[in-house]
Scaffold this active site. Structure first.
Site, PDB file in Angstrom:
ATOM      1  CD1 TRP A 181      -2.230   1.327   0.501  1.00 17.38           C
ATOM      2  CD2 TRP A 181      -1.483   2.139   2.175  1.00 17.38           C
ATOM      3  NE1 TRP A 181      -2.839   3.269   0.345  1.00 17.38           N
ATOM      4  CE2 TRP A 181      -2.103   4.150   2.079  1.00 17.38           C
ATOM      5  CE3 TRP A 181      -0.880   2.498   3.308  1.00 17.38           C
ATOM      6  CZ2 TRP A 181      -1.861   4.623   2.417  1.00 17.38           C
ATOM      7  CZ3 TRP A 181      -0.915   3.743   4.143  1.00 17.38           C
ATOM      8  CH2 TRP A 181      -1.215   4.660   3.576  1.00 17.38           C
ATOM      9  CD  GLU A 222      -4.963  -1.084   2.249  1.00 15.20           C
ATOM     10  OE1 GLU A 222      -4.091  -1.574   2.347  1.00 15.20           O
ATOM     11  OE2 GLU A 222      -6.070  -1.281   2.024  1.00 15.20           O
ATOM     12  CE  LYS A 224      -6.664   6.520   1.971  1.00 15.03           C
ATOM     13  NZ  LYS A 224      -5.372   6.291   3.206  1.00 15.03           N
ATOM     14  CG  ASP A 255      -8.797  -0.918   3.480  1.00 12.58           C
ATOM     15  OD1 ASP A 255     -10.088  -0.332   4.049  1.00 12.58           O
ATOM     16  OD2 ASP A 255      -8.048  -0.826   4.779  1.00 12.58           O
ATOM     17  CG  HIS A 258      -9.151   2.275   1.448  1.00 11.71           C
ATOM     18  ND1 HIS A 258      -7.613   1.807   1.097  1.00 11.71           N
ATOM     19  CD2 HIS A 258      -9.168   2.452   2.596  1.00 11.71           C
ATOM     20  CE1 HIS A 258      -6.780   1.904   2.588  1.00 11.71           C
ATOM     21  NE2 HIS A 258      -7.297   2.324   3.288  1.00 11.71           N
ATOM     22  CG  HIS A 282      -6.096  -3.791   4.794  1.00 16.40           C
ATOM     23  ND1 HIS A 282      -5.674  -3.228   4.838  1.00 16.40           N
ATOM     24  CD2 HIS A 282      -5.932  -5.581   4.865  1.00 16.40           C
ATOM     25  CE1 HIS A 282      -4.567  -3.521   4.652  1.00 16.40           C
ATOM     26  NE2 HIS A 282      -4.492  -5.056   5.152  1.00 16.40           N
ATOM     27  CG  ASP A 290      -9.288   5.467   5.109  1.00 13.09           C
ATOM     28  OD1 ASP A 290     -10.027   4.271   5.903  1.00 13.09           O
ATOM     29  OD2 ASP A 290      -7.834   4.771   4.792  1.00 13.09           O
ATOM     30  CG  ASP A 292      -8.877   3.430   8.931  1.00 13.02           C
ATOM     31  OD1 ASP A 292      -8.595   2.304   8.500  1.00 13.02           O
ATOM     32  OD2 ASP A 292      -7.910   4.320   8.725  1.00 13.02           O
ATOM     33  CG  ASP A 322      -6.153  -1.084   7.966  1.00 15.92           C
ATOM     34  OD1 ASP A 322      -5.389  -0.360   9.591  1.00 15.92           O
ATOM     35  OD2 ASP A 322      -5.816  -0.459   6.787  1.00 15.92           O
TER      36      ASP A 322
HETATM   37  C1  RNT Z   1      -4.515   2.750   4.829  1.00 21.34           C
HETATM   38  C2  RNT Z   1      -4.678   1.068   4.605  1.00 21.34           C
HETATM   39  C3  RNT Z   1      -2.729   0.100   5.441  1.00 21.34           C
HETATM   40  C4  RNT Z   1      -3.084   0.985   6.420  1.00 21.34           C
HETATM   41  C5  RNT Z   1      -1.566   0.055   6.998  1.00 21.34           C
HETATM   42  C6  RNT Z   1      -1.212   0.726   8.311  1.00 21.34           C
HETATM   43  O1  RNT Z   1      -5.449   4.035   4.784  1.00 21.34           O
HETATM   44  O2  RNT Z   1      -5.490   0.249   5.140  1.00 21.34           O
HETATM   45  O3  RNT Z   1      -3.466  -0.230   4.834  1.00 21.34           O
HETATM   46  O4  RNT Z   1      -3.953   0.767   6.763  1.00 21.34           O
HETATM   47  O5  RNT Z   1      -0.530  -0.347   6.248  1.00 21.34           O
HETATM   48 ZN    ZN Z   2      -5.679  -0.870   4.237  1.00 22.42          ZN
END
Ligand code: RNT
Ligand code: ZN
Length: 415
Positions: A181, A222, A224, A255, A258, A282, A290, A292, A322
């Site tokens: 990523w 990954e 985004k 993810d 994203h 993720h 985003d 988290d 994640d």
């Molecule tokens: C960031 C991504 C990535 C990170 C990690 C820490 O937007 O989701 O996966 O969260 O690598």
């Molecule tokens: Zn991620």
């Protein structure tokens, strides 16, 4: 008759085998991300957190050393049932004897604490090159940098990480995911949206050419949509990542934080599975952006889990968590999110898929709709409690007490 036996019979009335579901659930590996325990600080402290991601909150007790992080992992694992993996970033290298290797020069020796830990628990290790929090992230670019020395540094980092993942896979006898990523992007409208992507494509090609065992090491890419301070253009966009992964035979990683808020990763999973042998996820929770947040047992997670369970797709999906919330007890965040995902998977396993498909194929959408609603109030908690009991982990009722005790005895002393 005990509660579980009653539940088992009720589910059986719908053609659902709870015993089978419990067995399958225990065998689905979930990768637990180390970075929830220390707010993505890592041990190399090259610079503060960058890359358009942000951890907010200042709840006391973050892990400050490798020993503390391992101690937290142990505590978390003691409260988690089923097959686990650990998920670590390159920035969690532990360099010995004061030797300071930069990220382009790290090797498996710097991860001994992790391989020892994995050996102790018989679990696999997933790995992540760290393309952020480092002075050589130049103008928010790494693998797509037009500065050749910067680009080369990150290519070497990527290669080093694939080699380390290869070592992890051999050492643990478990497949190792190595997730790429890159936060690369632009705050404002760039002059050229093609050039950085072309550079990134070339950089990734160079990295993947380093040679690795394709049955053991699984590079994932990954995508985004945007990062903080990188709102106008993300080099590793969804299209870039999907097309790159498809054309190079690597694994796409989605993810669910994203994408635009109304996009559904649940809907994307079966689609990608038509085109890829393996995919990676993720699992996170985004609130408005985003953000988290800790994964909860909510509709989105359940919809994703339903797709993971449908047609035994879990056999082809690498699942990782994640998120990073520093506003609550971090161990609570870790274990709650993990267990919530497991609950969602259990709920997915406790669905009469064949029956539902039949209704769909017969265009009996009324019945399908009503069955979905009916399933929601079956005694799911009795099956979940059985899962905890069977695997000798604390039930939800005592989870807080367990976490609080650890906070009082261990975390509160970290000042
Ligand atoms: C960031 C991504 C990535 C990170 C990690 C820490 O937007 O989701 O996966 O969260 O690598
Ligand atoms: Zn991620």
């Amino acid at each position: 008759m005990d509660r579980y036996e009653q539940a088992r019979e009720l589910y059986a009335g719908y053609g659902i085998d709870t015993e089978k579901a419990l067995k399958v659930l225990a065998g689905i590996p979930i990768s637990l991300h180390c970075w929830q325990a220390d707010d993505i600080k890592g041990f190399s402290a090259d610079s503060s957190l960058s890359g358009g991601i942000q951890v907010t909150g200042n709840y006391p007790g973050a892990a400050r050393t490798p020993e503390e992080l391992l101690c937290d992992y142990r505590k978390a694992f003691s409260m988690l049932a089923g097959k686990k993996k650990i998920n670590i970033h390159a920035s969690y290298a532990v360099q010995k004897n004061g030797v300071k290797k930069d990220r382009d020069g790290i090797s498996f020796e710097d991860f001994e604490i992790w391989t020892d830990f994995a050996g102790e628990y018989g679990c696999g290790i997933d790995f992540n090159p760290t393309f952020f929090s480092h002075p050589l992230v130049k103008d928010n670019l790494t693998l797509s940098s037009p500065d050749e020395s910067v680009r080369k540094f990150w290519v070497d980092h990527g290669k080093a990480c694939i080699k380390i993942a290869q070592y992890f896979a051999e050492k643990t006898g478990t497949e190792s995911v190595v997730n790429f990523w890159m936060p690369d992007g632009f705050k404002d409208v760039p002059a050229d949206r093609r050039a950085p992507r072309e550079i990134m494509m070339r950089s990734l090609d160079e990295i993947l050419a380093c040679g690795y065992d394709k049955t053991q090491v699984f590079p994932t890419l990954e995508s985004k949509v945007f990062g903080i301070g990188l709102e106008s253009c993300t080099v590793g966009s969804s299209e870039f990542s999907l097309c790159y992964a498809a054309s190079r035979g690597i694994v796409p990683l989605m993810d669910n934080g994203h994408y635009h808020p109304t996009e559904s990763v649940a809907d994307k999973i079966p689609t990608l599975l038509l085109f890829f042998d393996r995919i990676a996820l993720h699992i996170t929770r985004s609130i408005r952006w985003d953000s988290d947040h800790v994964v909860t047992f909510d509709d989105e997670t359940r919809a994703i889990a339903e797709q993971i369970c449908n047609d035994e797709a879990y056999k082809r999906i690498f699942i990782a968590l994640d998120y990073f919330d520093a506003s609550i007890n971090r161990i609570a965040a870790w274990v709650s999110g993990y267990r919530n995902l497991q609950k969602a998977l259990l709920a997915g396993l406790l669905m009469p898929g064949k029956q539902m498909l039949e209704y769909q194929n017969n265009a009996d959408f009324t019945r399908l709709f009503m069955l979905r609603e009916e399933l929601k109030t079956l005694p799911f908690s009795d099956v979940w409690n059985r899962f905890c009991e069977e695997n000798s982990v604390v039930s939800d009722k005592y989870l807080y007490g367990e976490v609080k005790k650890y906070e009082d005895e261990i975390l509160s002393k970290r000042v």
